[in-house]
Design a protein around this motif. Structure first.
Motif, PDB file in Angstrom:
ATOM      1  N   LYS A   1      11.258  42.098 -30.986  1.00 25.75           N
ATOM      2  CA  LYS A   1      12.624  42.621 -31.020  1.00 25.75           C
ATOM      3  C   LYS A   1      12.696  43.988 -31.687  1.00 25.75           C
ATOM      4  CE  LYS A   1      15.047  38.157 -31.300  1.00 25.75           C
ATOM      5  NZ  LYS A   1      15.863  37.302 -32.191  1.00 25.75           N
ATOM      6  N   ALA A   2      13.701  44.739 -31.278  1.00 25.41           N
ATOM      7  CA  ALA A   2      14.071  45.970 -31.971  1.00 25.41           C
ATOM      8  C   ALA A   2      15.411  45.713 -32.659  1.00 25.41           C
ATOM      9  CB  ALA A   2      14.201  47.133 -30.995  1.00 25.41           C
ATOM     10  N   TYR A   3      15.519  46.162 -33.907  1.00 24.30           N
ATOM     11  CA  TYR A   3      16.704  45.914 -34.727  1.00 24.30           C
ATOM     12  C   TYR A   3      17.359  47.232 -35.122  1.00 24.30           C
ATOM     13  CZ  TYR A   3      14.052  41.578 -35.306  1.00 24.30           C
ATOM     14  OH  TYR A   3      13.328  40.440 -35.079  1.00 24.30           O
ATOM     15  N   LYS A   4      18.669  47.252 -35.116  1.00 22.55           N
ATOM     16  CA  LYS A   4      19.390  48.400 -35.659  1.00 22.55           C
ATOM     17  C   LYS A   4      19.670  48.083 -37.131  1.00 22.55           C
ATOM     18  CE  LYS A   4      22.048  50.794 -33.082  1.00 22.55           C
ATOM     19  NZ  LYS A   4      23.160  51.243 -32.194  1.00 22.55           N
ATOM     20  N   GLN A   5      18.980  48.785 -38.012  1.00 20.07           N
ATOM     21  CA  GLN A   5      19.107  48.488 -39.429  1.00 20.07           C
ATOM     22  C   GLN A   5      20.419  49.023 -40.002  1.00 20.07           C
ATOM     23  OE1 GLN A   5      15.465  49.752 -41.455  1.00 20.07           O
ATOM     24  NE2 GLN A   5      14.528  47.793 -40.937  1.00 20.07           N
ATOM     25  N   VAL A   6      20.735  48.578 -41.209  1.00 20.36           N
ATOM     26  CA  VAL A   6      22.011  48.943 -41.829  1.00 20.36           C
ATOM     27  C   VAL A   6      22.127  50.449 -42.067  1.00 20.36           C
ATOM     28  CG1 VAL A   6      22.437  46.695 -42.885  1.00 20.36           C
ATOM     29  CG2 VAL A   6      21.024  48.381 -44.099  1.00 20.36           C
ATOM     30  N   ASN A   7      20.983  51.138 -42.159  1.00 20.13           N
ATOM     31  CA  ASN A   7      21.002  52.599 -42.350  1.00 20.13           C
ATOM     32  C   ASN A   7      20.969  53.361 -41.032  1.00 20.13           C
ATOM     33  OD1 ASN A   7      18.389  52.198 -41.497  1.00 20.13           O
ATOM     34  ND2 ASN A   7      17.411  52.934 -43.372  1.00 20.13           N
ATOM     35  N   GLY A   8      21.043  52.614 -39.904  1.00 18.79           N
ATOM     36  CA  GLY A   8      21.062  53.242 -38.595  1.00 18.79           C
ATOM     37  C   GLY A   8      19.699  53.409 -37.956  1.00 18.79           C
ATOM     38  N   LYS A   9      18.613  53.167 -38.708  1.00 20.46           N
ATOM     39  CA  LYS A   9      17.275  53.308 -38.144  1.00 20.46           C
ATOM     40  C   LYS A   9      16.972  52.153 -37.189  1.00 20.46           C
ATOM     41  CE  LYS A   9      15.039  55.878 -41.918  1.00 20.46           C
ATOM     42  NZ  LYS A   9      13.911  55.882 -42.887  1.00 20.46           N
ATOM     43  N   ILE A  10      16.066  52.413 -36.245  1.00 24.76           N
ATOM     44  CA  ILE A  10      15.648  51.394 -35.294  1.00 24.76           C
ATOM     45  C   ILE A  10      14.278  50.874 -35.728  1.00 24.76           C
ATOM     46  CG2 ILE A  10      15.083  50.897 -32.893  1.00 24.76           C
ATOM     47  CD1 ILE A  10      16.933  53.306 -32.184  1.00 24.76           C
ATOM     48  N   ALA A  11      14.180  49.568 -35.902  1.00 24.38           N
ATOM     49  CA  ALA A  11      12.975  48.971 -36.467  1.00 24.38           C
ATOM     50  C   ALA A  11      12.374  47.926 -35.537  1.00 24.38           C
ATOM     51  CB  ALA A  11      13.302  48.331 -37.811  1.00 24.38           C
ATOM     52  N   LEU A  12      11.048  47.870 -35.518  1.00 23.00           N
ATOM     53  CA  LEU A  12      10.293  46.814 -34.849  1.00 23.00           C
ATOM     54  C   LEU A  12       9.589  45.988 -35.924  1.00 23.00           C
ATOM     55  CD1 LEU A  12       8.529  48.996 -32.115  1.00 23.00           C
ATOM     56  CD2 LEU A  12      10.674  47.741 -31.876  1.00 23.00           C
ATOM     57  N   PHE A  13       9.461  44.680 -35.688  1.00 21.28           N
ATOM     58  CA  PHE A  13       8.848  43.795 -36.671  1.00 21.28           C
ATOM     59  C   PHE A  13       7.432  43.416 -36.230  1.00 21.28           C
ATOM     60  CE2 PHE A  13       8.114  39.542 -38.565  1.00 21.28           C
ATOM     61  CZ  PHE A  13       8.296  39.862 -39.895  1.00 21.28           C
ATOM     62  N   ARG A  14       6.443  43.982 -36.899  1.00 11.82           N
ATOM     63  CA  ARG A  14       5.029  43.680 -36.696  1.00 11.82           C
ATOM     64  C   ARG A  14       4.602  43.785 -35.228  1.00 11.82           C
ATOM     65  NH1 ARG A  14       3.084  38.967 -40.779  1.00 11.82           N
ATOM     66  NH2 ARG A  14       1.237  40.296 -40.683  1.00 11.82           N
ATOM     67  N   PRO A  15       4.957  44.861 -34.533  1.00  9.93           N
ATOM     68  CA  PRO A  15       4.628  44.960 -33.099  1.00  9.93           C
ATOM     69  C   PRO A  15       3.139  44.990 -32.812  1.00  9.93           C
ATOM     70  CG  PRO A  15       5.342  47.097 -33.939  1.00  9.93           C
ATOM     71  CD  PRO A  15       5.610  46.095 -35.032  1.00  9.93           C
ATOM     72  N   GLU A  16       2.353  45.481 -33.771  1.00 10.01           N
ATOM     73  CA  GLU A  16       0.906  45.539 -33.548  1.00 10.01           C
ATOM     74  C   GLU A  16       0.317  44.138 -33.390  1.00 10.01           C
ATOM     75  OE1 GLU A  16       1.683  44.852 -37.746  1.00 10.01           O
ATOM     76  OE2 GLU A  16       2.451  46.368 -36.365  1.00 10.01           O
ATOM     77  N   GLU A  17       0.955  43.138 -34.030  1.00  5.93           N
ATOM     78  CA  GLU A  17       0.482  41.757 -33.890  1.00  5.93           C
ATOM     79  C   GLU A  17       0.776  41.218 -32.491  1.00  5.93           C
ATOM     80  OE1 GLU A  17      -1.384  40.202 -35.930  1.00  5.93           O
ATOM     81  OE2 GLU A  17      -1.258  41.637 -37.593  1.00  5.93           O
ATOM     82  N   ASN A  18       1.898  41.616 -31.914  1.00  6.70           N
ATOM     83  CA  ASN A  18       2.202  41.215 -30.539  1.00  6.70           C
ATOM     84  C   ASN A  18       1.193  41.800 -29.555  1.00  6.70           C
ATOM     85  OD1 ASN A  18       5.165  41.338 -31.919  1.00  6.70           O
ATOM     86  ND2 ASN A  18       5.079  39.745 -30.365  1.00  6.70           N
ATOM     87  N   VAL A  19       0.808  43.044 -29.794  1.00  7.23           N
ATOM     88  CA  VAL A  19      -0.165  43.683 -28.908  1.00  7.23           C
ATOM     89  C   VAL A  19      -1.521  42.990 -29.037  1.00  7.23           C
ATOM     90  CG1 VAL A  19      -1.406  45.817 -28.406  1.00  7.23           C
ATOM     91  CG2 VAL A  19       1.041  45.891 -28.905  1.00  7.23           C
ATOM     92  N   LYS A  20      -1.916  42.639 -30.260  1.00  9.49           N
ATOM     93  CA  LYS A  20      -3.171  41.904 -30.461  1.00  9.49           C
ATOM     94  C   LYS A  20      -3.139  40.573 -29.710  1.00  9.49           C
ATOM     95  CE  LYS A  20      -4.198  43.599 -35.161  1.00  9.49           C
ATOM     96  NZ  LYS A  20      -4.267  43.181 -36.590  1.00  9.49           N
ATOM     97  N   ARG A  21      -2.010  39.891 -29.798  1.00  7.27           N
ATOM     98  CA  ARG A  21      -1.908  38.584 -29.143  1.00  7.27           C
ATOM     99  C   ARG A  21      -1.876  38.725 -27.622  1.00  7.27           C
ATOM    100  NH1 ARG A  21       2.834  34.777 -31.201  1.00  7.27           N
ATOM    101  NH2 ARG A  21       4.051  36.168 -29.864  1.00  7.27           N
ATOM    102  N   LEU A  22      -1.235  39.775 -27.132  1.00  4.54           N
ATOM    103  CA  LEU A  22      -1.227  40.037 -25.692  1.00  4.54           C
ATOM    104  C   LEU A  22      -2.663  40.190 -25.176  1.00  4.54           C
ATOM    105  CD1 LEU A  22       0.622  40.749 -23.168  1.00  4.54           C
ATOM    106  CD2 LEU A  22       0.134  43.131 -23.741  1.00  4.54           C
ATOM    107  N   ASN A  23      -3.464  40.952 -25.899  1.00  3.43           N
ATOM    108  CA  ASN A  23      -4.848  41.159 -25.476  1.00  3.43           C
ATOM    109  C   ASN A  23      -5.700  39.906 -25.637  1.00  3.43           C
ATOM    110  OD1 ASN A  23      -4.840  43.763 -24.416  1.00  3.43           O
ATOM    111  ND2 ASN A  23      -5.066  44.726 -26.421  1.00  3.43           N
ATOM    112  N   ARG A  24      -5.374  39.096 -26.641  1.00  3.48           N
ATOM    113  CA  ARG A  24      -6.085  37.826 -26.801  1.00  3.48           C
ATOM    114  C   ARG A  24      -5.782  36.903 -25.611  1.00  3.48           C
ATOM    115  NH1 ARG A  24      -4.807  37.024 -31.791  1.00  3.48           N
ATOM    116  NH2 ARG A  24      -3.066  35.595 -31.487  1.00  3.48           N
TER     117      ARG A  24
END
Length: 356
Positions: free
Chosen positions: A74-97
């Motif tokens: 997921k991508a989140y709109k944080q309270v300060n307006g920034k756009i954040a991803l949560f541990r996306p590198e782990e999703n990519v590792k799992r995709l390749n696994r």
């Protein structure tokens, strides 16, 4: 790394989202696509273009032999307006696994992360601002070679699509009822149960449908061999809080290694809980409930984050928890994780990746 081709769609009107978003029904303006050709150098032409329907041969091997894997983050709109991803590198590792297990060519991690970030950046206006809402990101790979031969495909398509979403369960953060099944099995050790393969989810649909007919939201699977040890729920990993221990099923090869699961284990250890990854018998759970030693059960996953279990049914035995109030520990974990994701709590672990 090959440069992206970007064919950006200019919207003529502002993005208008419905007040109550149904999970996974609305899609954004753009799609990321990249094709693989074994005879022509592998992955090529990473492109972001207008979201569109696919034109694909009915003989494509994905339809016949099931080479299809996916991820969810997921991508989140944080309270300060920034756009954040949560541990996306782990999703990519799992995709390749998952790719390795299903004989699908792996994707360069740096390219996959860049594709996710760039697509989210382009479609950032679709990210909901409402608390608890987010932009769901679905990377997936399918086999596209038209061939009836039973072998790995020589052609693939890697795609990423986005969907603004509300809570995964209609109940929101309220506890959900779960039914344990020993009528069917989802996966066996050394199979594909620890991959995000499309077929794993198809295998669970009948049991899930039968559970819903009885008023339960999801199915909790037992191990395929002894039909004794709890494994996972269709959409989340499971945790059992006993009086002196928080236990979760060990990764035996038939359980998806959840990224939220991994994060919860880290938080619980840092908070001083006795956390174990082990075999958990359904009868141990029932005995602990009968003896007053079972405090709560909750699930963890990207879609729902944390879900307390309100009621657990196994054959004619029903373990009743609170129908209206999530468990104490589940609530604490939910507030911590969502606090980090939405920027309300400091990210002490470096789990957040920002989209510039």
């Amino acid at each position: 790394m090959e440069d992206f081709i970007i064919e950006k769609v200019e919207r003529k009107s502002k993005v208008e989202l419905p007040e109550n978003l149904v999970f996974g029904k609305i899609f954004t303006d753009h799609i990321f696509e990249m094709d693989y050709d074994e005879s022509n150098g592998g992955w090529q032409k990473p492109t972001i273009k207008k979201f569109h329907d696919l034109s694909i041969s009915p003989a494509a091997m994905v339809f016949h032999y099931g080479q299809a894997i996916f991820e969810g983050l997921k991508a989140y709109k944080q309270v300060n307006g920034k756009i954040a991803l949560f541990r996306p590198e782990e999703n990519v590792k799992r995709l390749n696994r998952s790719a390795r297990r299903l004989c699908i060519p792996e994707v360069e991690p740096e390219l996959a992360l860049k594709a996710i970030k760039e697509l989210v950046r382009i479609d950032k206006d679709w990210i909901p601002s409402k608390p608890g809402y987010s932009l769901y990101i679905r990377p997936f790979i399918i086999a596209t070679e038209p061939c009836f031969g039973v072998r790995a495909s020589n052609n693939y398509k890697f795609m990423i699509i986005l969907s603004p979403v509300g809570p995964y369960y209609p109940e929101g953060f309220l506890p959900v009822p779960i039914m344990v099944t020993d009528k069917y099995v989802r996966a066996v050790r050394k199979g594909t149960g620890d991959c995000k393969a499309a077929g794993n989810y198809a295998a669970g649909l009948l049991a899930q449908s039968e559970a819903k007919d009885e008023g339960y939201s999801q199915v909790l699977w037992l191990d395929a061999i002894e039909q004794n040890y709890i494994e996972e729920v269709g959409a989340m990993n499971i945790f059992v809080r006993f009086k002196d221990e928080v236990a979760t099923p060990m990764l035996s090869g038939s359980i998806l290694p959840g990224i939220t699961r991994m994060s919860v284990i880290q938080l619980l250890k840092d908070w001083g809980y006795n956390v174990t990854e082990r075999l958990i018998s359904i009868h141990e759970v029932i005995d602990a409930y009968n003896n007053g030693k079972l405090l709560e059960i909750f699930g963890t996953g990207t879609a729902a984050v944390i879900s307390s279990v309100s009621r657990l049914k196994y054959n004619d035995k029903i373990l009743q928890f609170n129908d209206t109030k999530p468990g104490e520990l589940a609530t604490k974990l939910y507030e911590e994780l969502t606090g980090i994701q939405y920027g309300k709590i400091e990210d002490r672990y470096g789990w957040i990746t920002y989209v510039d």
